[in-house]
Scaffold this motif. Structure first.
Motif, PDB file in Angstrom:
ATOM      1  N   UNK A 121       0.825  -1.215   0.000  1.00  0.00           N
ATOM      2  CA  UNK A 121       0.000   0.000   0.000  1.00  0.00           C
ATOM      3  C   UNK A 121       0.852   1.256   0.000  1.00  0.00           C
ATOM      4  N   UNK A 122       2.113   1.131   0.399  1.00  0.00           N
ATOM      5  CA  UNK A 122       2.971   2.325   0.391  1.00  0.00           C
ATOM      6  C   UNK A 122       3.210   2.827  -1.029  1.00  0.00           C
ATOM      7  N   UNK A 123       3.239   1.903  -1.980  1.00  0.00           N
ATOM      8  CA  UNK A 123       3.397   2.333  -3.377  1.00  0.00           C
ATOM      9  C   UNK A 123       2.185   3.139  -3.816  1.00  0.00           C
ATOM     10  N   UNK A 124       1.003   2.743  -3.343  1.00  0.00           N
ATOM     11  CA  UNK A 124      -0.210   3.493  -3.662  1.00  0.00           C
ATOM     12  C   UNK A 124      -0.171   4.893  -3.092  1.00  0.00           C
ATOM     13  N   UNK A 125       0.291   5.033  -1.845  1.00  0.00           N
ATOM     14  CA  UNK A 125       0.395   6.355  -1.230  1.00  0.00           C
ATOM     15  C   UNK A 125       1.358   7.241  -2.015  1.00  0.00           C
ATOM     16  N   UNK A 126       2.483   6.643  -2.427  1.00  0.00           N
ATOM     17  CA  UNK A 126       3.472   7.402  -3.192  1.00  0.00           C
ATOM     18  C   UNK A 126       2.892   7.861  -4.532  1.00  0.00           C
ATOM     19  N   UNK A 127       2.155   6.973  -5.199  1.00  0.00           N
ATOM     20  CA  UNK A 127       1.559   7.328  -6.487  1.00  0.00           C
ATOM     21  C   UNK A 127       0.595   8.497  -6.343  1.00  0.00           C
ATOM     22  N   UNK A 128      -0.203   8.492  -5.285  1.00  0.00           N
ATOM     23  CA  UNK A 128      -1.159   9.581  -5.052  1.00  0.00           C
ATOM     24  C   UNK A 128      -0.416  10.903  -4.870  1.00  0.00           C
ATOM     25  N   UNK A 129       0.662  10.874  -4.101  1.00  0.00           N
ATOM     26  CA  UNK A 129       1.431  12.102  -3.892  1.00  0.00           C
ATOM     27  C   UNK A 129       1.990  12.634  -5.207  1.00  0.00           C
ATOM     28  N   UNK A 130       2.471  11.734  -6.070  1.00  0.00           N
ATOM     29  CA  UNK A 130       3.064  12.156  -7.341  1.00  0.00           C
ATOM     30  C   UNK A 130       2.026  12.710  -8.312  1.00  0.00           C
TER      31      UNK A 130
ATOM     32  N   UNK B 221     -10.318  19.027 -22.878  1.00  0.00           N
ATOM     33  CA  UNK B 221     -11.768  18.905 -23.031  1.00  0.00           C
ATOM     34  C   UNK B 221     -12.546  19.731 -22.017  1.00  0.00           C
ATOM     35  N   UNK B 222     -11.837  20.448 -21.134  1.00  0.00           N
ATOM     36  CA  UNK B 222     -12.499  21.354 -20.215  1.00  0.00           C
ATOM     37  C   UNK B 222     -13.202  20.693 -19.049  1.00  0.00           C
ATOM     38  N   UNK B 223     -12.813  19.474 -18.697  1.00  0.00           N
ATOM     39  CA  UNK B 223     -13.458  18.803 -17.566  1.00  0.00           C
ATOM     40  C   UNK B 223     -12.453  18.562 -16.446  1.00  0.00           C
ATOM     41  N   UNK B 224     -12.965  18.268 -15.266  1.00  0.00           N
ATOM     42  CA  UNK B 224     -12.121  18.068 -14.095  1.00  0.00           C
ATOM     43  C   UNK B 224     -11.931  16.583 -13.817  1.00  0.00           C
ATOM     44  N   UNK B 225     -10.710  16.215 -13.485  1.00  0.00           N
ATOM     45  CA  UNK B 225     -10.415  14.858 -13.024  1.00  0.00           C
ATOM     46  C   UNK B 225     -10.670  14.849 -11.520  1.00  0.00           C
ATOM     47  N   UNK B 226     -11.837  14.361 -11.105  1.00  0.00           N
ATOM     48  CA  UNK B 226     -12.233  14.495  -9.699  1.00  0.00           C
ATOM     49  C   UNK B 226     -12.075  13.199  -8.898  1.00  0.00           C
ATOM     50  N   UNK B 227     -11.531  12.168  -9.506  1.00  0.00           N
ATOM     51  CA  UNK B 227     -11.341  10.937  -8.757  1.00  0.00           C
ATOM     52  C   UNK B 227     -10.908   9.807  -9.659  1.00  0.00           C
ATOM     53  N   UNK B 228     -10.737   8.650  -9.048  1.00  0.00           N
ATOM     54  CA  UNK B 228     -10.339   7.476  -9.805  1.00  0.00           C
ATOM     55  C   UNK B 228      -9.959   6.348  -8.871  1.00  0.00           C
ATOM     56  N   UNK B 229      -9.416   5.313  -9.444  1.00  0.00           N
ATOM     57  CA  UNK B 229      -9.032   4.135  -8.676  1.00  0.00           C
ATOM     58  C   UNK B 229      -7.760   3.551  -9.277  1.00  0.00           C
ATOM     59  N   UNK B 230      -6.820   3.231  -8.406  1.00  0.00           N
ATOM     60  CA  UNK B 230      -5.608   2.539  -8.815  1.00  0.00           C
ATOM     61  C   UNK B 230      -5.569   1.209  -8.079  1.00  0.00           C
ATOM     62  N   UNK B 231      -5.614   0.122  -8.827  1.00  0.00           N
ATOM     63  CA  UNK B 231      -5.710  -1.204  -8.222  1.00  0.00           C
ATOM     64  C   UNK B 231      -4.476  -2.030  -8.557  1.00  0.00           C
ATOM     65  N   UNK B 232      -3.803  -2.516  -7.526  1.00  0.00           N
ATOM     66  CA  UNK B 232      -2.658  -3.405  -7.721  1.00  0.00           C
ATOM     67  C   UNK B 232      -3.161  -4.839  -7.665  1.00  0.00           C
ATOM     68  N   UNK B 233      -2.974  -5.586  -8.767  1.00  0.00           N
ATOM     69  CA  UNK B 233      -3.578  -6.908  -8.901  1.00  0.00           C
ATOM     70  C   UNK B 233      -2.552  -7.943  -9.358  1.00  0.00           C
ATOM     71  N   UNK B 234      -1.604  -8.295  -8.490  1.00  0.00           N
ATOM     72  CA  UNK B 234      -0.592  -9.290  -8.872  1.00  0.00           C
ATOM     73  C   UNK B 234      -1.241 -10.636  -9.175  1.00  0.00           C
TER      74      UNK B 234
END
Length: 339
Positions: A13-22, A131-144
């Motif tokens: 999960x630390x990789x996920x936290x790092x990705x969010x910060x970047x 396109x004039x829209x906002x990126x207001x969310x998403x999901x990053x899933x790690x699936x080994x």
């Protein structure tokens, strides 16, 4: 506290936290009036200002990038496929005249590499800005174990708003109406399974690094050219003239997509000589010995969007969108003829 057993199973999960910060700075660049949430929450909030939209209609679209991603994997270049992801969604919703407002992405990976995710989201953010829209969310899933290391899938979801009285009305389309073509930037995001077969890229991806004089770049660079986004052009044109229908030329090419905007009983006559076909399509066709009909049934051939307008509005439309051209006309024969 780090969940060590989860990390031992392949999900750190630390990789996920790092990705969010970047990715935060890229997401922040897309913020528009109405966004009421920050990255990291459980949902994205948006407050609609409907003062200029007395009868609002929500218009939604979702899509992915497809096997074009395999080209990105082979080249280890991930900063442009996000534009494709946005384009495939917003170019669909614009076909009824809706203005994109919100976008969410979904990235699933075998191994979450923060720098790679940042590059993907950077591209998504660029597409949202275009396109004039906002990126207001998403999901990053790690699936080994589900995706191979180094591979990922990318999809998106768009919400747009249209004024009910200004939604394009295909029921007004009649025989003799003008088909206006807006050029593509290249292959866009369809037909890559055929392209990979034609060039045998799964067996030998080294051809992606081959320079082609007719392309003016390597094959890989050409194939990764991002999908063109038509939002601003279509909305601006709709302010000046009546657009009756629109077709985003994606998988299925001309034969599948153009009829989707036409009333029952009508068809289209396409002037093949008018098409400003890019060199990549000739290269694909000649390398794979592909018949013309298959090319037009698979690729955009240089036409990314087709609009139906009144014939008397054609000259003005051409002046407002200088790189557009008259592709053909609507007919009273229920089929698409390219000649």
């Amino acid at each position: 506290m780090q969940a060590q057993r989860y990390a031992d199973a392949g999900v750190d999960v630390r990789r996920g936290y790092k990705a969010v910060e970047l990715m935060k700075k890229h997401v922040a660049s897309t913020m528009i009036d109405g966004v009421r949430s920050n990255l990291g929450g459980f949902s994205g909030l948006f407050e609609l200002n409907l003062e200029d939209t007395p009868h609002p209609v929500l218009v939604c679209g979702t899509d992915g990038v497809g096997t074009k991603l395999k080209i990105a994997f082979a080249l280890n270049r991930h900063d442009s496929v996000g534009i494709d992801c946005v384009a495939m969604c917003v170019n669909d919703v614009i076909c009824c005249g809706a203005k994109p407002r919100l976008f969410l992405d979904y990235i699933a990976l075998g191994l979450l590499a923060p720098l790679k995710v940042e590059q993907i989201v950077k591209g998504v953010s660029k597409g949202c800005l275009q396109s004039g829209c906002a990126l207001i969310g998403g999901e990053t899933a790690e699936m080994p174990g589900f995706y191979q290391r180094g591979e990922y899938d990318l999809a998106g979801f768009c919400v747009a708003v249209a004024e009910k009285e200004r939604i394009f009305d295909p029921s007004t389309i009649k025989s003799g109406d003008c088909l206006l073509a807006l050029p593509s930037s290249g292959v866009h995001s369809n037909g890559f399974s055929l392209i990979r077969q034609v060039f045998d890229l799964d067996r030998d991806p080294s051809l992606l690094f081959h320079w082609y004089e007719e392309l003016g770049c390597t094959l890989g660079e050409e194939l990764l050219t991002p999908t063109r986004i038509y939002v601003s052009q279509v909305l601006e044109l709709a302010e000046k003239i009546s657009i009756k229908g629109a077709s985003h030329i994606t998988g299925g090419g001309f034969y599948e997509n153009i009829p989707r905007m036409l009333p029952s009983g009508l068809g289209a006559a396409i002037n093949a000589e008018s098409i400003k076909k890019k060199p990549i399509f000739s290269l694909i066709q000649n390398t794979g010995l592909i018949p013309d009909e298959d090319m037009y049934a698979t690729f955009n051939m240089g036409v990314g969007m087709v609009l139906v307008i009144n014939r008397e509005d054609a000259e003005r439309a051409l002046s407002l969108i200088p790189d557009s051209w008259v592709l053909g006309e609507v007919t009273d024969t229920a089929k698409v003829v390219i000649a």
